[in-house]
Design an enzyme around this catalytic site. Structure first.
Site, PDB file in Angstrom:
ATOM      1  N   GLN A  20       0.861  -1.186   0.185  1.00  0.00           N
ATOM      2  CA  GLN A  20       0.061  -0.151   0.079  1.00  0.00           C
ATOM      3  C   GLN A  20       0.921   1.071   0.008  1.00  0.00           C
ATOM      4  OE1 GLN A  20      -2.550  -1.885   3.201  1.00  0.00           O
ATOM      5  NE2 GLN A  20      -3.814  -0.452   2.297  1.00  0.00           N
ATOM      6  N   HIS A 114       1.324  -9.121   4.560  1.00  0.00           N
ATOM      7  CA  HIS A 114      -0.038  -8.497   4.459  1.00  0.00           C
ATOM      8  C   HIS A 114      -0.687  -8.420   3.265  1.00  0.00           C
ATOM      9  CE1 HIS A 114      -2.049  -4.652   6.833  1.00  0.00           C
ATOM     10  NE2 HIS A 114      -2.558  -4.697   5.287  1.00  0.00           N
ATOM     11  N   ASN A 158      -1.423 -11.061   8.334  1.00  0.00           N
ATOM     12  CA  ASN A 158      -2.562  -9.940   8.480  1.00  0.00           C
ATOM     13  C   ASN A 158      -4.057 -10.422   7.842  1.00  0.00           C
ATOM     14  OD1 ASN A 158      -3.004  -6.938   8.969  1.00  0.00           O
ATOM     15  ND2 ASN A 158      -3.893  -7.277   6.880  1.00  0.00           N
ATOM     16  N   GLU A 159      -4.973 -10.360   8.831  1.00  0.00           N
ATOM     17  CA  GLU A 159      -6.162 -10.613   8.462  1.00  0.00           C
ATOM     18  C   GLU A 159      -6.536 -11.893   7.579  1.00  0.00           C
ATOM     19  OE1 GLU A 159      -8.190  -6.872   7.215  1.00  0.00           O
ATOM     20  OE2 GLU A 159      -7.899  -6.153   9.068  1.00  0.00           O
TER      21      GLU A 159
HETATM   22  C1  BGC Z   1      -6.062  -3.900   6.146  1.00  0.00           C
HETATM   23  C2  BGC Z   1      -5.570  -2.771   5.583  1.00  0.00           C
HETATM   24  C3  BGC Z   1      -6.492  -1.981   5.066  1.00  0.00           C
HETATM   25  C4  BGC Z   1      -7.498  -1.419   6.078  1.00  0.00           C
HETATM   26  C5  BGC Z   1      -8.598  -0.332   5.705  1.00  0.00           C
HETATM   27  C6  BGC Z   1      -7.409  -3.702   6.870  1.00  0.00           C
HETATM   28  O1  BGC Z   1      -8.218  -4.335   6.407  1.00  0.00           O
HETATM   29  O2  BGC Z   1      -5.248  -4.645   6.892  1.00  0.00           O
HETATM   30  O3  BGC Z   1      -4.609  -3.311   4.492  1.00  0.00           O
HETATM   31  O4  BGC Z   1      -6.161  -0.682   4.392  1.00  0.00           O
HETATM   32  O5  BGC Z   1      -8.199  -2.498   6.676  1.00  0.00           O
HETATM   33  O6  BGC Z   1      -9.550  -1.015   4.991  1.00  0.00           O
END
Ligand code: BGC
Length: 408
Positions: A20, A114, A158-159
């Site tokens: 990002q 990520h 991440n997530e």
């Molecule tokens: C993610 C980020 C994303 C943010 C805002 C999260 O889901 O880890 O990469 O930019 O939320 O949407």
């Protein structure tokens, strides 16, 4: 509760992710996805914030604002651009990033993955392929060997539950879009073998991802350094509307609990929260009439953070680190108010004896918001898209002052 003091070791930071902000992440699968005919991405990531070259300026700026930590990710597609071929230069680059953090008194909190993966991984079936946990663990081992001595905390993935959240949030399924078939073709796999981390909802993908996390923790723990290791989750504050209690519990189970229950034994869970979701007897319902919405179309609801911290701590039974929380808005005064109310919730949780170790806002910079492109503004620092010039917003000064005082 006037004037709350946070624990002395509390981490205060801002977060970013490689794809990002770095720019030109051309060996990643996301770069391919952004450029496909009929892509779901509003625009390509391009130079992003050119943070691959401007990281020192960003780190110095965050430190000068008052933070004591920085969460960022290292990019698998740069470190292992072809399978088994590791780039010493890329690892050395990230060593300079971590060293710069220490020089400025910022504790580096490093995310190993990520969302983005190398292109080659997608050609092997990506996150549905049974060998991917081994591949990911090997990458984690190499990264830790090179950088572990400089890390303050690590997030493996991440997530990983994001696809399961999107399944409940969106009125369509990614795998039914024509774009899915185009993407599968681009990576030379059948549509059911398109192992995209952010979008795959198959049980097989989530087994592979959970195994990858376990093996990654082991690989990281056996390398140099001694720091907490966990993963981060996309957590929505699910609230039951009248009669919706059973449905709400089912939403929590589908989106969050399958992962939270797997984390017992980890050092922490990274809580990432932006808004709430109201669930009635028939499922998800719209925000209350007249509710303020953020740029993503979700309700402005900073108190979601309290609900998700409590839920995560209860189900996972381990310490919490708020690894992302913030607001997409062009009105920075609403961001200050959002942080103020969200931090009030963190203070309440600490007073209830929940072990919250830190707070990272999303995001340090206005950056590439995945398929939404550059329109949503999550940053506490504005970035001029022509010149790449950074300009801290009032919210950066506000949050940095709270961080420096360690007090709300
Ligand atoms: C993610 C980020 C994303 C943010 C805002 C999260 O889901 O880890 O990469 O930019 O939320 O949407």
């Amino acid at each position: 509760m006037a004037n709350f003091s946070f624990p002395e070791s509390f981490l205060w930071g801002a977060a970013t992710a490689a794809h990002q902000v770095e720019g030109n992440n051309i060996n990643s699968e996301s770069w391919v996805l952004e450029h496909l005919p009929g892509t779901i991405y509003a625009e390509p990531s391009g130079d992003a914030c050119d943070a691959y070259h401007r990281y020192a300026e960003d780190i110095a700026l965050l430190a000068s604002l008052g933070f004591n930590a920085y969460r960022f990710s290292v990019e698998w597609a740069r470190i292992e651009p072809e399978e088994g071929e590791f780039s010493f230069a890329a690892l050395e680059h990230y060593r300079r990033v971590l060293t710069t953090c220490h020089e400025h008194g910022l504790k580096p909190v490093v995310t190993y993955h990520h969302f983005t993966s190398p292109r080659w991984l997608m050609r092997c079936g990506g996150w549905v392929d049974a060998k991917t946990p081994d591949r990911f663990a090997r990458y984690c081992e190499r990264v830790t060997r090179h950088l572990g001595d400089l890390m303050s905390a690590a997030c493996t993935l991440n997530e990983p539950n994001l696809a399961l959240v999107l399944e409940k949030l969106l009125p369509f399924a990614f795998q039914e879009l024509p774009w899915w078939a185009t993407a599968a073709e681009a990576f030379g796999v059948a549509p059911d073998r398109l192992g995209l981390f952010q979008f795959n909802v198959s049980p097989q993908a989530h087994q592979v991802i959970q195994r990858a996390h376990r093996q990654a923790v082991e690989a990281i723990k056996s390398g140099p350094g001694d720091f907490p290791v966990g993963l981060t989750l996309a957590l929505v504050d699910v609230q039951a509307a009248a009669g919706g209690e059973m449905q709400a519990a089912e939403y929590r189970r589908a989106m969050h609990d399958g992962y939270l229950e797997q984390l017992r034994g980890d050092d922490f869970v990274g809580v990432q929260t932006y808004s709430r979701m109201l669930v009635g007897p028939e499922g998800r319902i719209a925000p209350p009439a007249g509710a303020e919405l953020n740029q993503m179309g979700d309700e402005y609801y900073p108190e979601a953070l309290g609900g998700t911290i409590r839920h995560a701590a209860r189900v996972a039974g381990i310490p919490v680190l708020v690894t992302e929380n913030g607001l997409a808005s062009t009105d920075d005064t609403r961001r200050v108010e959002y942080f103020r109310r969200a931090l009030r919730c963190v203070a309440d949780c600490l007073q209830e004896d929940i072990d919250v170790r830190g707070y990272f806002c999303w995001s340090a910079l206005d950056n590439f918001e995945w398929n939404s492109g550059y329109r949503p503004k999550f940053g506490i620092i504005a970035v001029d898209r022509e010149t790449q010039q950074r300009t801290p917003k009032p919210s950066a000064a506000w949050l940095g002052a709270v961080a420096r005082a360690n007090r709300l």
